[in-house]
Scaffold this active site. Structure first.
Site, PDB file in Angstrom:
ATOM      1  N   ASP A   1       0.591   3.827  -3.009  1.00 26.03           N
ATOM      2  CA  ASP A   1       0.288   5.684  -2.507  1.00 26.03           C
ATOM      3  C   ASP A   1       1.633   5.864  -3.471  1.00 26.03           C
ATOM      4  OD1 ASP A   1      -1.067   7.288  -1.010  1.00 26.03           O
ATOM      5  OD2 ASP A   1       0.488   7.588  -0.329  1.00 26.03           O
TER       6      ASP A   1
ATOM      7  N   GLU B   1      -4.943   0.407  -3.464  1.00 25.03           N
ATOM      8  CA  GLU B   1      -3.531   1.426  -3.305  1.00 25.03           C
ATOM      9  C   GLU B   1      -2.656   0.182  -3.816  1.00 25.03           C
ATOM     10  OE1 GLU B   1      -3.431   5.464  -1.523  1.00 25.03           O
ATOM     11  OE2 GLU B   1      -3.174   3.968  -0.052  1.00 25.03           O
TER      12      GLU B   1
ATOM     13  N   GLU C   1       0.709  -1.204   0.427  1.00 28.42           N
ATOM     14  CA  GLU C   1       0.023  -0.311   0.654  1.00 28.42           C
ATOM     15  C   GLU C   1       1.276   1.174  -0.387  1.00 28.42           C
ATOM     16  OE1 GLU C   1      -2.382   0.346   3.814  1.00 28.42           O
ATOM     17  OE2 GLU C   1      -2.588   2.932   2.906  1.00 28.42           O
TER      18      GLU C   1
ATOM     19  N   ASP D   1      -7.236   1.227   0.278  1.00 29.45           N
ATOM     20  CA  ASP D   1      -5.775   0.474   0.782  1.00 29.45           C
ATOM     21  C   ASP D   1      -5.622  -0.369  -0.652  1.00 29.45           C
ATOM     22  OD1 ASP D   1      -5.445   2.513   3.019  1.00 29.45           O
ATOM     23  OD2 ASP D   1      -5.623   1.251   4.762  1.00 29.45           O
TER      24      ASP D   1
END
Lengths: 228, 228
Positions: free
Chosen positions: B51, B123, B47, B120
């Protein structure tokens, strides 16, 4: 800018094509504001892009280099690495400060050596490089000028290995971590401590230092690296 | 996971190679914690990486699509685009929620439909895709599932064009922006306003709306787009 182009080619093997992009990256807002009629672009938008590509490359580096580090620890390391003073230092080390186009007021007040301005310049250059050559070139550049420094320098100073170890282990549940001094040597003003870190009573690492605290950090580092 | 691999191939043309990476991306911490002895990896590290790649791709998209937008405006747009609820929506639209490996407690309390968990997950999938296939594939994927939606949907709702116009113009110094109603039509309960935006007394855009405020936004949008 021709001189800068030559420098990039010689120092970093970068054959930068779009000179106007390079010019924008090296133009501070103060310079653009002083030459309003010429409608010169300044580097704030490129800095926005450069910040994002820098974050990604550092993230990927951390992900691959520290496979046992939890997200929180990588996140802390990343923000340390990309902080202004650090980036300003890389801009200076690359000799970028000389090529910066700065307004007269900023020049007078020492802007050419200011961390905020140089940090932004470094990011803007990365943004320009991304547009001109793609992400692989940006990555190559950062692996030349920045990442080796992180390894030897900043990194040691800033990472709290005790916290890193704790976070790494607690990914798998509650665990008891203890540090115990196993030896103390030398005269009072020049002692060396050796500390062992025990996890659920099993020794996972050892380290030495001039204080208990230092030795504990070294032991935690040893354990973290053994876990990788 | 085989079913997921097939889905990725059919729906998005992604031939995902490393199944264990895909598994990690789709594993929530709650599931890993319930199967501690198996030492299953969860998706928090992916994640972190996802991101960063998302931020970069959205940044590049904004940089290229809105050449007149100042950094502050792009920054605001980016944080709106990548907020949790938005990403959770894309995870659902891709049908990722079905494949999530979730702990029993989380499952019971409705975790499979929770925005934080799904955001999450989205990502983490991007992080895994970056490692498996590289940034171009992540970019292709986002241009398929996410970016067109930003254009038509969220974007219209969230952007404050009056602010955007102001910031865009003030890059070149202090400027007087005025909005004036040029027509009002329809009955009291169903009026339409037409507004013109004047910059240093020069008309830069027009827009209509059911309120003055709406019409001003439309006029600002018109001016911003004309400036691009």
């Amino acid at each position: 800018m021709q001189q800068l182009q030559k420098k990039l080619a010689v120092d970093f093997g970068i054959d930068f094509s779009d000179v106007s992009l390079l010019e924008t990256a090296f133009t501070h807002t103060s310079y653009a504001n002083e030459h309003r009629l010429l409608k010169i672009s300044h580097n704030e938008r490129l800095e926005f892009l450069g910040d994002a590509v820098l974050q990604l490359i550092i993230s990927r580096y951390l992900y691959q280099t520290y496979p046992q580090f939890p997200e929180g620890e990588m996140s802390k390391m990343r923000s340390t690495f990309v902080r202004e003073e650090s980036l300003a230092g890389f801009a200076r080390a690359c000799g970028f400060d000389r090529f910066l186009r700065l307004g007269k007021g900023e020049e007078k007040s020492g802007g050419r050596n200011r961390d905020t301005i140089l940090g932004d310049l470094f990011e803007a250059f990365l943004g320009a490089l991304l547009l001109d050559k793609g992400i692989e070139t940006v990555e190559d550049f950062l692996y030349q000028v920045m990442i080796p420094q992180l390894e030897v320098g900043n990194f040691e100073r800033v990472t709290d290995y005790k916290t890193a170890l704790q976070e790494m282990l607690q990914v798998n549940g509650e665990i008891a971590i203890r540090y115990q001094v196993i030896s103390e040597s030398g005269p009072a003003h020049d002692k060396t401590f050796e500390v062992e870190v025990l996890v659920n009573d099993q020794a996972l690492g050892r380290g030495r230092g001039r204080s208990k605290k230092q030795a504990e950090q070294a032991a935690a580092k040893n354990a973290v690296e053994a876990g990788n």
